[in-house]
Structure formats: C-alpha cells, structure tokens
Design a protein around this motif. Structure first.
Motif, mmCIF file in Angstrom:
data_model
loop_
_atom_site.group_PDB
_atom_site.id
_atom_site.type_symbol
_atom_site.label_atom_id
_atom_site.label_comp_id
_atom_site.label_asym_id
_atom_site.label_seq_id
_atom_site.Cartn_x
_atom_site.Cartn_y
_atom_site.Cartn_z
ATOM 1 N N ASP A 1 5.656 -3.217 -3.785
ATOM 2 C CA ASP A 1 5.080 -2.637 -2.575
ATOM 3 C C ASP A 1 5.893 -2.978 -1.334
ATOM 4 O O ASP A 1 6.081 -2.127 -0.448
ATOM 5 C CB ASP A 1 3.640 -3.113 -2.405
ATOM 6 N N GLN A 2 6.376 -4.204 -1.244
ATOM 7 C CA GLN A 2 7.011 -4.668 -0.011
ATOM 8 C C GLN A 2 8.526 -4.501 0.032
ATOM 9 O O GLN A 2 9.106 -4.421 1.108
ATOM 10 C CB GLN A 2 6.666 -6.150 0.209
ATOM 11 N N TYR A 3 9.158 -4.456 -1.133
ATOM 12 C CA TYR A 3 10.610 -4.405 -1.160
ATOM 13 C C TYR A 3 11.172 -3.090 -1.709
ATOM 14 O O TYR A 3 12.338 -2.786 -1.484
ATOM 15 C CB TYR A 3 11.157 -5.551 -2.018
ATOM 16 N N ARG A 4 10.355 -2.323 -2.431
ATOM 17 C CA ARG A 4 10.890 -1.153 -3.134
ATOM 18 C C ARG A 4 10.114 0.128 -2.858
ATOM 19 O O ARG A 4 10.257 1.101 -3.578
ATOM 20 C CB ARG A 4 10.908 -1.430 -4.640
ATOM 21 N N HIS A 5 9.296 0.129 -1.837
ATOM 22 C CA HIS A 5 8.489 1.318 -1.552
ATOM 23 C C HIS A 5 9.398 2.479 -1.150
ATOM 24 O O HIS A 5 10.338 2.308 -0.370
ATOM 25 C CB HIS A 5 7.500 1.020 -0.421
ATOM 26 N N PRO A 6 9.137 3.688 -1.675
ATOM 27 C CA PRO A 6 10.036 4.815 -1.394
ATOM 28 C C PRO A 6 9.925 5.400 0.008
ATOM 29 O O PRO A 6 10.810 6.142 0.425
ATOM 30 C CB PRO A 6 9.626 5.858 -2.442
ATOM 31 N N LEU A 7 8.861 5.083 0.734
ATOM 32 C CA LEU A 7 8.694 5.664 2.071
ATOM 33 C C LEU A 7 7.958 4.693 2.973
ATOM 34 O O LEU A 7 6.791 4.369 2.742
ATOM 35 C CB LEU A 7 7.904 6.977 1.993
ATOM 36 N N GLU A 8 8.654 4.219 3.987
ATOM 37 C CA GLU A 8 8.018 3.302 4.936
ATOM 38 C C GLU A 8 8.587 3.523 6.329
ATOM 39 O O GLU A 8 9.799 3.595 6.505
ATOM 40 C CB GLU A 8 8.236 1.845 4.526
ATOM 41 N N HIS A 9 7.697 3.640 7.304
ATOM 42 C CA HIS A 9 8.072 3.642 8.715
ATOM 43 C C HIS A 9 7.602 2.323 9.337
ATOM 44 O O HIS A 9 6.551 1.798 8.973
ATOM 45 C CB HIS A 9 7.383 4.773 9.476
ATOM 46 N N SER A 10 8.364 1.807 10.270
ATOM 47 C CA SER A 10 7.871 0.747 11.138
ATOM 48 C C SER A 10 7.554 1.396 12.482
ATOM 49 O O SER A 10 8.424 2.048 13.070
ATOM 50 C CB SER A 10 8.911 -0.363 11.297
ATOM 51 N N ARG B 1 5.159 -14.829 13.766
ATOM 52 C CA ARG B 1 4.086 -15.042 12.791
ATOM 53 C C ARG B 1 4.468 -14.475 11.428
ATOM 54 O O ARG B 1 4.097 -15.019 10.384
ATOM 55 C CB ARG B 1 2.815 -14.379 13.325
ATOM 56 N N CYS B 2 5.200 -13.365 11.421
ATOM 57 C CA CYS B 2 5.576 -12.698 10.180
ATOM 58 C C CYS B 2 6.385 -13.601 9.256
ATOM 59 O O CYS B 2 6.400 -13.400 8.037
ATOM 60 C CB CYS B 2 6.354 -11.416 10.481
ATOM 61 N N MET B 3 7.047 -14.586 9.802
ATOM 62 C CA MET B 3 7.873 -15.472 8.983
ATOM 63 C C MET B 3 7.040 -16.258 7.980
ATOM 64 O O MET B 3 7.512 -16.631 6.907
ATOM 65 C CB MET B 3 8.661 -16.430 9.878
ATOM 66 N N THR B 4 5.775 -16.504 8.334
ATOM 67 C CA THR B 4 4.908 -17.293 7.446
ATOM 68 C C THR B 4 3.618 -16.581 7.074
ATOM 69 O O THR B 4 2.837 -17.091 6.271
ATOM 70 C CB THR B 4 4.540 -18.636 8.116
ATOM 71 N N ASP B 5 3.394 -15.387 7.651
ATOM 72 C CA ASP B 5 2.138 -14.672 7.457
ATOM 73 C C ASP B 5 2.239 -13.738 6.256
ATOM 74 O O ASP B 5 3.214 -13.006 6.098
ATOM 75 C CB ASP B 5 1.811 -13.872 8.721
ATOM 76 N N GLU B 6 1.211 -13.718 5.422
ATOM 77 C CA GLU B 6 1.237 -12.911 4.200
ATOM 78 C C GLU B 6 1.028 -11.424 4.467
ATOM 79 O O GLU B 6 1.197 -10.618 3.551
ATOM 80 C CB GLU B 6 0.195 -13.427 3.205
ATOM 81 N N ASP B 7 0.676 -11.042 5.687
ATOM 82 C CA ASP B 7 0.546 -9.613 6.001
ATOM 83 C C ASP B 7 1.892 -8.964 6.322
ATOM 84 O O ASP B 7 1.971 -7.736 6.446
ATOM 85 C CB ASP B 7 -0.412 -9.403 7.180
ATOM 86 N N ALA B 8 2.943 -9.750 6.471
ATOM 87 C CA ALA B 8 4.312 -9.258 6.585
ATOM 88 C C ALA B 8 4.493 -8.215 7.695
ATOM 89 O O ALA B 8 5.115 -7.186 7.500
ATOM 90 C CB ALA B 8 4.784 -8.687 5.251
ATOM 91 N N GLY B 9 3.919 -8.496 8.854
ATOM 92 C CA GLY B 9 4.120 -7.603 9.993
ATOM 93 C C GLY B 9 3.098 -6.500 10.120
ATOM 94 O O GLY B 9 3.288 -5.569 10.904
ATOM 95 N N LEU B 10 1.998 -6.587 9.367
ATOM 96 C CA LEU B 10 0.910 -5.624 9.516
ATOM 97 C C LEU B 10 0.058 -6.027 10.717
ATOM 98 O O LEU B 10 -0.436 -7.154 10.790
ATOM 99 C CB LEU B 10 0.042 -5.588 8.262
#
Length: 288
Positions: free
Chosen positions: A202-211, A263-272
């Motif tokens: 989900d986090q490293y190989r998703h085919p479509l992601e926008h930030s 926070r993303c460095m240690t947070d499990e939501d990874a920038g959500l």
C-alpha cells in the motif's frame, strides 16, 4: 508527488489483490472496539459523533472505521461505499460475524455515489481521494453529500507531511527493498509478516498516488460551502473533535505542515492529515 496515471481498473486490481487494511483471523466486535478505542483519533471521532447520526464512509475499504462506529452506537445509521469488491467482502464478512445491523455496505464509485446529496450528518473520506485520477473532483463529490450544518472529515496524503515517506520510498528503490529501520510500521514487532507485506504494497508500491497541498485542499472545501473546524493531527484527548478552532493564517499553516513532516518520521500514518470542516447552513437553516 504524482505517479504516472493508470486507468481506474489498475487501481481496482491493486486492492482486489490485497485489501487494506486487513482483519486478523480472530477479530470480533470486542477486539475491534478495543483496538479502535486505543487510537486517540478514533476515540475522539466516536465521542464527537451523535449516537443517532447518519454517517457516510466514502471509500470505506475493509470497513474497519464503519464497523467500529456502528458497534459503538447501535442507533447510528452508517453507509459504507467502496469500489473494491474484495475490500467490501472483508467488511461484510466482519459485519456478519460481529452482528452489526446498522451498517449498509455498497459497491460504488466515489465520483458517482448512489446516495442522496446533502443528506448525511457526518461524511468521512479518509485516505481515498489521493488515490483517484481527479482528487479535486473526488473531494467535491464527497462534499456534496454533507447536509447543511453537517461535518466533513477528509483525510489526505499532505504534500509536505508526506516528504519523509517519499524519501523512504526512494531509498527503498521504489518499494523493491523497503528499509525497516526507517519505517515505524515495519519496525513493529507485534505485526506479522503478512501485515507488513500489506503495508509495503500500500505504501511503497501503490499504482496511483497524489500528495495534496493542505492549503489547496482547504480552498477546494471552502469553495464547496464549508467553513474550517480543525486539522488532525493531533487529536487532543478531551477535546471535541468537531469543535471549531481558530483557523491558522498562511504562515501558521505552513509551519503546521512542516510540523506534520517531522511527525511523519515516527508516525504510522505516514503523512496522512485530516481536515475537518462544517457545511454552511443556507438562509432557511440559519433562521431555524
């Protein structure tokens, strides 16, 4: 960061192969309630939503939030919609095993939800719109289902907050070799290999992601007739999640966004990051 835009079937096939997030084999009503209530955010969300609210979870995935909110208050009426048949099958399997009677699940495209507009007290769309080919249109579609005076909870991968994870992904050779020492989820010892593999997919190989820029997202939501309530993180214990907070100015918001990146460095939501907003009432509702 935008990846090359594939056709919608490619994204659907991704989730059909590995629905996210998954349930543990022994999950039941009690275990789901306990797990969700250990999350400050989900606990605050449950406390903020009225016990008889009408709720839409747009892009519900495997339905863990939908099932939790339904179990926590049996008088709520909850509708969960998702495009992925495999995710909905997981949600429905749990719903039946846990005897959840106040949740209806349906297969639907977020752009064309077969539900009445302006009809829901709370609309949740968390971690969904940034995986569509047109996030702005997806946001507007979700907004249209909130009733006047109702609340929108919109979760996005925020462009600055997500930067540390983008770095992790680059260092992992675009997902081929994730580095566990850099990822707080992969460092966890209580997760089995299957759950970690699901996270990697989900986090490293998703085919479509926008930030998405939080500033631009807020502007889109405001133009759809909403006013600012707050942003999460953090979900402050004891605070009403739906209570209005002072809206930050541009510099304060930029500072907040860089705080999310740290926070993303240690947070499990990874920038959500979640935006909470209330739909403005029309003249008739305002006088009522």
């Amino acid at each position: 960061m935008n990846t090359t835009l594939p056709r919608a079937p490619e994204v659907a096939a991704f989730y059909e192969a590995r629905p996210f997030p998954g349930y543990a084999p022994g999950d039941d009503a009690s275990s789901l309630l306990d797990r969700c209530r250990r999350s400050p955010f989900l606990q605050a969300l449950d406390q903020a939503i009225a016990p008889d609210a009408r709720i839409l979870d747009a892009g519900c995935g495997t339905g863990q939030i939908s099932n939790f909110l339904a179990l926590a208050a049996p008088r709520r009426r909850i509708f969960g919609a998702d495009r992925c048949a495999a995710s909905l099958a997981a949600a429905e399997d749990f719903r039946r095993r846990a005897h959840v009677r106040n949740l209806s699940l349906m297969r639907a495209d977020i752009f064309v939800l077969p539900l009445p507009q302006a009809a829901f007290d709370v609309v949740i769309s968390r971690g969904v719109v940034h995986h569509t080919h047109d996030p702005d249109r997806a946001i507007r579609s979700v907004c249209s289902h909130v009733r006047p005076g109702g609340v929108l909870l919109l979760g996005i991968y925020e462009s600055i907050a997500r930067l540390p994870h983008h770095a992790r992904r680059v260092l992992s050779l675009n997902g081929r070799r994730p580095i566990a020492a850099l990822d707080p989820v992969l460092r966890r010892r209580d997760l089995d290999d299957e759950k970690k593999l699901t996270w990697i997919e989900d986090q490293y190989r998703h085919p479509l992601e926008h930030s998405l820029s939080f500033t631009a997202t807020l502007a889109t939501v405001k133009s759809a007739g909403f006013t600012w309530l707050s942003s999460v993180p953090p979900a402050t214990p004891g605070r009403d999640l739906f209570a209005a907070t002072p809206e930050p100015g541009s510099l304060a918001l930029l500072w907040r966004r860089w705080g999310w990146a740290v926070r993303c460095m240690t947070d499990e939501d990874a920038g959500l990051v979640c935006l909470l907003a209330r739909r403005r009432a029309g003249p008739a509702q305002a006088r009522a």
